[in-house]
Design a protein around this motif. Sequence first.
Motif, mmCIF file in Angstrom:
data_model
loop_
_atom_site.group_PDB
_atom_site.id
_atom_site.type_symbol
_atom_site.label_atom_id
_atom_site.label_comp_id
_atom_site.label_asym_id
_atom_site.label_seq_id
_atom_site.Cartn_x
_atom_site.Cartn_y
_atom_site.Cartn_z
ATOM 1 N N ARG A 12 0.828 -1.205 0.000
ATOM 2 C CA ARG A 12 0.000 0.000 0.000
ATOM 3 C C ARG A 12 0.866 1.259 0.000
ATOM 4 N NH1 ARG A 12 -5.249 -0.371 0.777
ATOM 5 N NH2 ARG A 12 -6.159 -2.321 1.447
ATOM 6 N N SER A 131 -6.759 3.097 -4.665
ATOM 7 C CA SER A 131 -7.969 3.304 -5.475
ATOM 8 C C SER A 131 -7.670 3.804 -6.882
ATOM 9 C CB SER A 131 -8.921 4.282 -4.774
ATOM 10 O OG SER A 131 -8.309 5.563 -4.668
ATOM 11 N N LEU A 132 -6.492 4.394 -7.108
ATOM 12 C CA LEU A 132 -6.130 4.904 -8.435
ATOM 13 C C LEU A 132 -5.202 3.967 -9.205
ATOM 14 C CD1 LEU A 132 -5.599 8.717 -7.783
ATOM 15 C CD2 LEU A 132 -7.613 7.554 -8.681
ATOM 16 N N THR A 134 -5.287 1.663 -11.382
ATOM 17 C CA THR A 134 -6.217 1.046 -12.332
ATOM 18 C C THR A 134 -5.649 0.891 -13.738
ATOM 19 O OG1 THR A 134 -7.160 3.211 -12.838
ATOM 20 C CG2 THR A 134 -8.223 1.941 -11.076
#
Length: 178
Positions: A12, A131-132, A134
Motif C-alpha cells: 500500500r 484506489s487509483l 487502475t
Amino acid sequence: MKILFLNVGWSRAYCGNTDRDPLTGGGSYVEETGDGGEAENFLPADGRVYGYVSTPRRRLRIERLEGTGARDQSAAGVTVVWTASPPGRKGTYIVGWYQNATVYRDWQLLADGRAYQAVCDEDDALLLPVSLRTFEVPGALEAGRGQGRGQCNAWYADNPEVRRGFVPRVLEYIEGIE
C-alpha cells in the motif's frame, strides 16, 4: 524518451514491510521470507527515494534505454514506472513512478546496506493511492512478444510499436494524475 517499467511486489505504502502493510507477490524470495527490498521504494531518505527491483544477476540492461551505451553504468532522466499485481486480482498495474530518475546498471548500496537501482528526488516520485491503481500494463502472453512485459521484472518498452502506442498512453496517464 527514456522509460523503464519495473515490476515489484505489492504494498500500500512502500515505506517498509509491516504487519499492517505486508509486501505480497514479488516472487519466491518474498514468499519465502515475507520481505523484499522493494518494500521501501517510496520511503524518503535525505530528500530522495531509492528503488529496488529483483533482476537476474543484479543487473539492468540500461543500454536498452534511449541514448545509453553498453559501457555506461547509469542513465539519467529516466521515467521509472513501478508496477505490481494486487492480491486477489489478476493483472499488473501501475502503482507509481519516479520522474527524472537515475537508473544504475548494477545494484548500488546505501550506508544501511539497502540495495537500489533507481533513485530520484522525493518530489519527483509519486505513489498512487490503491484506489487509483487502475492502469493495467499488458503482459507479453496477452499482448504478443515485445508488446508487453515478459517474465523479467524489467521491461524496457523499446519495441517501436509500443513506443508509438502504449508509451504515449502511459505518459498521458502520468501527466493527468500529477
